[in-house]
Scaffold this active site. Structure first.
Site, PDB file in Angstrom:
ATOM      1  N   GLN A 137      59.438  20.326 -98.417  1.00  0.00           N
ATOM      2  CA  GLN A 137      59.622  21.356 -97.676  1.00  0.00           C
ATOM      3  C   GLN A 137      61.133  21.717 -97.890  1.00  0.00           C
ATOM      4  O   GLN A 137      62.060  20.829 -97.596  1.00  0.00           O
ATOM      5  CB  GLN A 137      59.624  21.076 -95.987  1.00  0.00           C
ATOM      6  CG  GLN A 137      60.390  21.872 -95.198  1.00  0.00           C
ATOM      7  CD  GLN A 137      60.119  21.297 -93.548  1.00  0.00           C
ATOM      8  OE1 GLN A 137      59.664  22.104 -92.857  1.00  0.00           O
ATOM      9  NE2 GLN A 137      60.793  20.073 -93.353  1.00  0.00           N
ATOM     10  N   GLY A 138      61.346  22.718 -98.210  1.00  0.00           N
ATOM     11  CA  GLY A 138      62.975  23.209 -98.797  1.00  0.00           C
ATOM     12  C   GLY A 138      63.432  24.043 -97.916  1.00  0.00           C
ATOM     13  O   GLY A 138      63.991  25.370 -97.893  1.00  0.00           O
ATOM     14  N   TYR A 139      63.912  23.540 -96.571  1.00  0.00           N
ATOM     15  CA  TYR A 139      64.703  24.326 -95.377  1.00  0.00           C
ATOM     16  C   TYR A 139      66.178  23.890 -95.440  1.00  0.00           C
ATOM     17  O   TYR A 139      66.987  24.614 -95.752  1.00  0.00           O
ATOM     18  CB  TYR A 139      64.026  23.948 -94.200  1.00  0.00           C
ATOM     19  CG  TYR A 139      62.665  24.548 -93.848  1.00  0.00           C
ATOM     20  CD1 TYR A 139      61.958  25.073 -94.815  1.00  0.00           C
ATOM     21  CD2 TYR A 139      61.914  24.360 -92.864  1.00  0.00           C
ATOM     22  CE1 TYR A 139      60.833  25.844 -94.772  1.00  0.00           C
ATOM     23  CE2 TYR A 139      60.947  24.799 -92.437  1.00  0.00           C
ATOM     24  CZ  TYR A 139      60.021  25.545 -93.444  1.00  0.00           C
ATOM     25  OH  TYR A 139      58.907  26.257 -93.027  1.00  0.00           O
ATOM     26  N   SER A 140      66.367  22.581 -95.131  1.00  0.00           N
ATOM     27  CA  SER A 140      67.657  22.083 -94.826  1.00  0.00           C
ATOM     28  C   SER A 140      68.729  22.249 -96.100  1.00  0.00           C
ATOM     29  O   SER A 140      68.430  22.353 -97.142  1.00  0.00           O
ATOM     30  CB  SER A 140      67.964  20.871 -94.382  1.00  0.00           C
ATOM     31  OG  SER A 140      66.975  20.638 -93.361  1.00  0.00           O
TER      32      SER A 140
ATOM     33  N   SER B  74      62.469  15.673 -98.255  1.00  0.00           N
ATOM     34  CA  SER B  74      61.581  14.651 -98.354  1.00  0.00           C
ATOM     35  C   SER B  74      60.444  14.852 -99.882  1.00  0.00           C
ATOM     36  O   SER B  74      60.255  15.838 -99.913  1.00  0.00           O
ATOM     37  CB  SER B  74      60.594  14.211 -97.197  1.00  0.00           C
ATOM     38  OG  SER B  74      61.661  14.141 -95.949  1.00  0.00           O
TER      39      SER B  74
ATOM     40  N   GLU C  27      54.942  20.817 -88.151  1.00  0.00           N
ATOM     41  CA  GLU C  27      55.595  19.386 -88.457  1.00  0.00           C
ATOM     42  C   GLU C  27      55.526  18.918 -87.073  1.00  0.00           C
ATOM     43  O   GLU C  27      55.594  17.557 -87.172  1.00  0.00           O
ATOM     44  CB  GLU C  27      56.744  19.889 -88.945  1.00  0.00           C
ATOM     45  CG  GLU C  27      57.769  18.531 -89.229  1.00  0.00           C
ATOM     46  CD  GLU C  27      59.071  18.706 -89.995  1.00  0.00           C
ATOM     47  OE1 GLU C  27      59.667  19.702 -89.912  1.00  0.00           O
ATOM     48  OE2 GLU C  27      59.233  18.189 -90.815  1.00  0.00           O
TER      49      GLU C  27
END
Ligand SMILES: Cc1cc2nc3c(=O)[nH]c(=O)nc-3n(C[C@H](O)[C@H](O)[C@H](O)COP(=O)(O)OP(=O)(O)OC[C@H]3O[C@@H](n4cnc5c(N)ncnc54)[C@H](O)[C@@H]3O)c2cc1C
Lengths: 365, 400
Positions: free
Chosen positions: B129-132, B164, B247
């Site tokens: 998951q590429g958010y932050s 992660s 999530e």
């Protein structure tokens, strides 16, 4: 297949709350209990007309034949309105004891009167959980001797249901019987009327179940009481949260409503985050009481223990959100605070219930 | 309320038990796993077997590689209970199956569903998951990683962080700024990014547990087809929030809490301190029972939320509290595990006398990470009070 309230149950909660809001707001509760704790004016009678006293009484005996989840919903709503009245003892514990151990003749005679509210039975359950000194009631020569403290819903009771010899027997005794001395015991929560009973050779008017053979019925009665007290704490703390949020949206400081301060919002969020999972457990404990006999006692203990932790957290936090006015007598918020405080101690505080939960699972002897 | 296990469920349980009697011995142990690396092959085989029998990907439509059953709460409870009781893995988990798949089912194009759901639930395609980003955590809508159009492609440049499993992932679902002219939230798109794209560089970051549990991901003109946008361009914020909802449920899964509680009860019955079991200490026992009441409450809370979801009823504030409440209980369970071990509870790495591979310490730390990840506890409280209780947002500070 579902884990949700039915439409009827949601309606029950709504209509009870509407009734209490209109006919018995906290200002009226305050007047009713001012002179004597547990005094309910005509409120209990009106609730009986709505069928509240007969929820658990089978239809053949004039009740609605509903289950423990319905009783929990009713208890939650009554506590939401800090309503006085003998729901716990007269509409839950006594009917359960009679249904479990009463003879058909007793059921036929007593249950309809409980359902209409013309009969009130108080329950002497304290010594099942915590015995003080010499307290406890025993049978000698067919008569009752001893003392019992904190009899539940003693105000206005016609009969007392008294566990004898540690819960082996369940005796019914008439209020005002010869040799019986009843003394009111005020607690912080004036919405309920407790009493001490001293027995000096009091005649048993009848036994529920065999003399000395009512242990299983006593156990069921205790479990039912715990589920309903958990629901009571749930309803009272739910209302305290509602009042806190409403106040926070209206009270201004520093030119803004205090509900826009994150410190206040987070207190409210914490209350909701504690309450909602606890509500799910109350539902399950009530469901298990009727449908999962192997789990019923454990779930009753867990639900009562959890609400005894969560409830006090919520009512004290709701009080903080109100600031100084929350601490005043006049604001009435303390009626919910005190109701929850008493719920926590009755029929076992968390430490007692945790110990019992461990024993029920064989984790300790 | 109706939780009666009718004959249909009893036979469902019996079939599952027979299945486990036959296969459990060769199954990977405990929990859900990410199907990467050497251990991944065994997990993928187990997952294939679970899907074939309908014990994983149960409600994912057949045409996308699932088992295709109607959603049913009790079946789901029975599967969790029985796999947990047998101590075997519940199959492939992680951000792909638990977050991306439900998001694609809701918002994905037919082609995206066909292409990704099957491999993801089978554990063949691992996702991160590429958010932050370094400058955008709680204030996620401020992300700066940007995509510029180049023909039918995007060229992506920027940096993600705390990602992660990025080091073992085949794909990323990322929140990327594709509309630089639009306002903050409206400028984002939800983009599916192959991790082997030239211009992507992954650097593992070691966490307090001592493991490299997350990563930094650098993008330098990484070329990705515009067709990889899920939903429409500029709709990324709403879609990312769908994913975050899943999530939050995953992070506070009551099956995981239940598994930890069981291990804790076993530990407290088996250890001996001064000749006594930790269970014989009234204080530790009290804490254990208090936590058990909370784990039980969350178990039925999950059933209640599933029911609301299936009946299409809005869950209200009750639907927003699971992550906050569940992650806290999880952290406390692991803390009690350490306390039950006392001084030996401090042992770590490959120390002599180590218990359970040091899991009580590592999970105690890891669950603190879960309290922060997926929206911190404080952000959860903002969400609960604003969306659940109707309280106002913090006023914006006046611009200097
Ligand atoms: C174990 C772990 C795994 C993760 N995995 C991933 C992943 O796979 N993919 C991914 O994209 N991200 C991942 N993250 C990142 C995670 O989502 C962020 O760390 C989290 O959202 C917080 O952002 P931040 O670290 O920038 O902290 P900040 O936002 O800087 O927060 C610092 C502190 O300020 C508080 N704060 C910030 N804003 C507010 C506010 N408005 N009100 C009140 N308090 C506030 C926070 O609560 C916190 O206490 C992971 C994090 C962890 C710990």
């Amino acid at each position: 297949m579902d884990f949700a309230l039915s439409e009827e149950q949601e309606l029950l909660a709504q209509s009870l709350r509407r009734f209490l809001e209109e006919d018995c707001p906290v200002t009226r509760v305050r007047e009713l209990v001012a002179d004597e704790p547990g005094s309910d004016g005509g409120v209990w009678k009106a609730l009986c007309e709505l069928g509240i006293a007969g929820l658990l009484v089978p239809e053949e005996h004039g009740g609605s034949g509903l289950g423990m989840l319905d009783a929990a919903i009713a208890a939650e709503s009554l506590a939401w309105g800090v309503c006085p009245g003998p729901f716990l003892a007269s509409a839950v514990m006594a009917p359960i004891a009679l249904a479990e151990a009463g003879t058909p003749e007793q059921q036929k005679r007593l249950l309809p009167a409980l359902a209409t509210g013309s009969l009130r039975i108080a329950v002497a359950a304290t010594e099942l959980v915590s015995k003080r000194g010499e307290a406890g009631v025993e049978v000698r020569d067919g008569r009752l001797h001893g003392t019992t403290l904190l009899v539940l819903d003693a105000f206005g009771a016609d009969l007392f249901l008294v566990p004898t010899d540690g819960g082996a027997g369940l005796a019914l005794v008439e209020a005002g019987a010869a040799g019986l001395v009843q003394t009111g015991l005020p607690t912080v929560d004036r919405t309920r009327g407790f009493a001490e009973l001293v027995f000096d050779g009091v005649a048993v008017s009848e036994w529920v179940g065999a003399e000395g053979g009512a242990a299983a019925a006593t156990r069921r009665m205790l479990d039912a009481g715990r589920v309903v007290l958990a629901a009571d704490a749930l309803g009272a703390s739910e209302r305290a949260l509602e009042l806190a949020v409403a106040y926070a949206l209206q009270r201004k400081q520093f030119d803004r409503v205090i509900g826009s301060f994150q410190a206040v919002k987070h207190l409210c969020a914490e209350m909701a985050a504690e309450l909602e999972p606890a509500r799910s457990l109350v539902w399950y404990a009530a469901h298990a009481f009727d449908h999962e006999p192997d789990e019923a006692s454990l779930m009753a203990a867990h639900a009562k223990a959890l609400l005894s932790e969560v409830g006090p957290f919520v009512v004290r936090t709701a009080t903080e959100v109100h600031g100084g006015i929350g601490f005043t007598d006049e604001q009435n918020l303390h009626y919910w605070f005190k109701r929850v405080g008493v719920d926590r101690q009755l029929l076992g505080a968390p430490e007692v219930l945790h110990e019992e939960a461990a024993r029920l699972q064989g984790l300790v002897d | 309320m109706d939780l009666t296990y009718g004959p249909r469920y009893e036979s469902f349980r019996d079939e599952l038990r027979a299945f486990l009697a036959e296969h459990a011995e060769r199954a990977p142990r405990g929990g859900v796993g990410v199907s990467a690396g050497a251990a991944g092959e065994a997990l993928r085989q187990w997952q294939a077997l679970l899907i074939e029998h309908g014990y994983a990907a149960r409600t994912i439509p057949k045409e996308y590689g699932g088992y295709g059953a109607e959603p049913d709460i009790l079946e789901r409870v029975i599967i969790d209970e029985e796999l947990n009781a047998a101590g075997v893995s519940r199959g492939v988990g992680g951000q792909g199956p638990e977050m991306l798949v439900p998001t694609l089912l809701e918002h994905g194009s037919e082609e995206q569903k066909q292409r990704h759901i099957g491999p993801t639930v089978r554990g063949e395609e691992v996702w991160c998951q590429g958010y932050s980003e370094p400058g955008s955590g709680s204030d996620l809508a401020s992300v700066q990683t940007r995509a510029v159009e180049d023909g039918s492609d995007f060229l992506i440049t920027g940096q993600k962080i705390w990602t992660s499993t990025a080091d073992v992932s085949d794909m990323m679902f990322g929140l990327i700024r594709t509309e630089p002219e639009a306002k903050k939230h409206a400028g984002l798109s939800y983009v599916l990014i192959p991790m082997d794209t030239p211009g992507i560089d992954v650097r593992p970051l070691v966490t307090m547990t001592g493991q490299a549990e997350f990563n930094e991901v650098f993008f330098n003109d990484a070329r990705v087809p515009q067709a990889n946008v899920v939903g429409k361009r500029g709709e990324g914020w709403a879609i990312a929030n769908t994913t975050l909802r899943h999530e939050r449920n995953m992070l506070a899964s009551s099956a995981v809490l239940d598994g930890t509680l069981r291990s804790l009860i076993t530990l407290m019955g088996e250890e001996r301190v001064n000749g006594e079991r930790p269970l014989d200490s009234p204080v530790l026992r009290d804490r254990l029972m208090s936590l058990q009441s909370r784990v039980t409450a969350l178990k039925y809370h999950q059933l209640r939320m599933l029911t609301a979801q299936l009946q299409g009823r809005p869950p209200g504030v009750a639907g927003l509290v699971t992550k906050l409440a569940g992650c806290e209980v999880s952290h406390q369970l692991n803390g009690l595990g350490i306390d039950a071990l006392g001084e030996l509870g401090t042992l770590y790495d490959d120390s002599k006398h180590l218990r359970a591979g040091g899991r009580w310490q590592s999970q105690h730390m890891f669950t603190l990470g879960l309290i922060i990840g997926g929206g911190t506890a404080q952000i959860q409280k903002n969400i609960i009070s604003e969306r659940g209780l109707g309280m106002p947002r913090e006023p914006k500070p006046a611009k200097a």
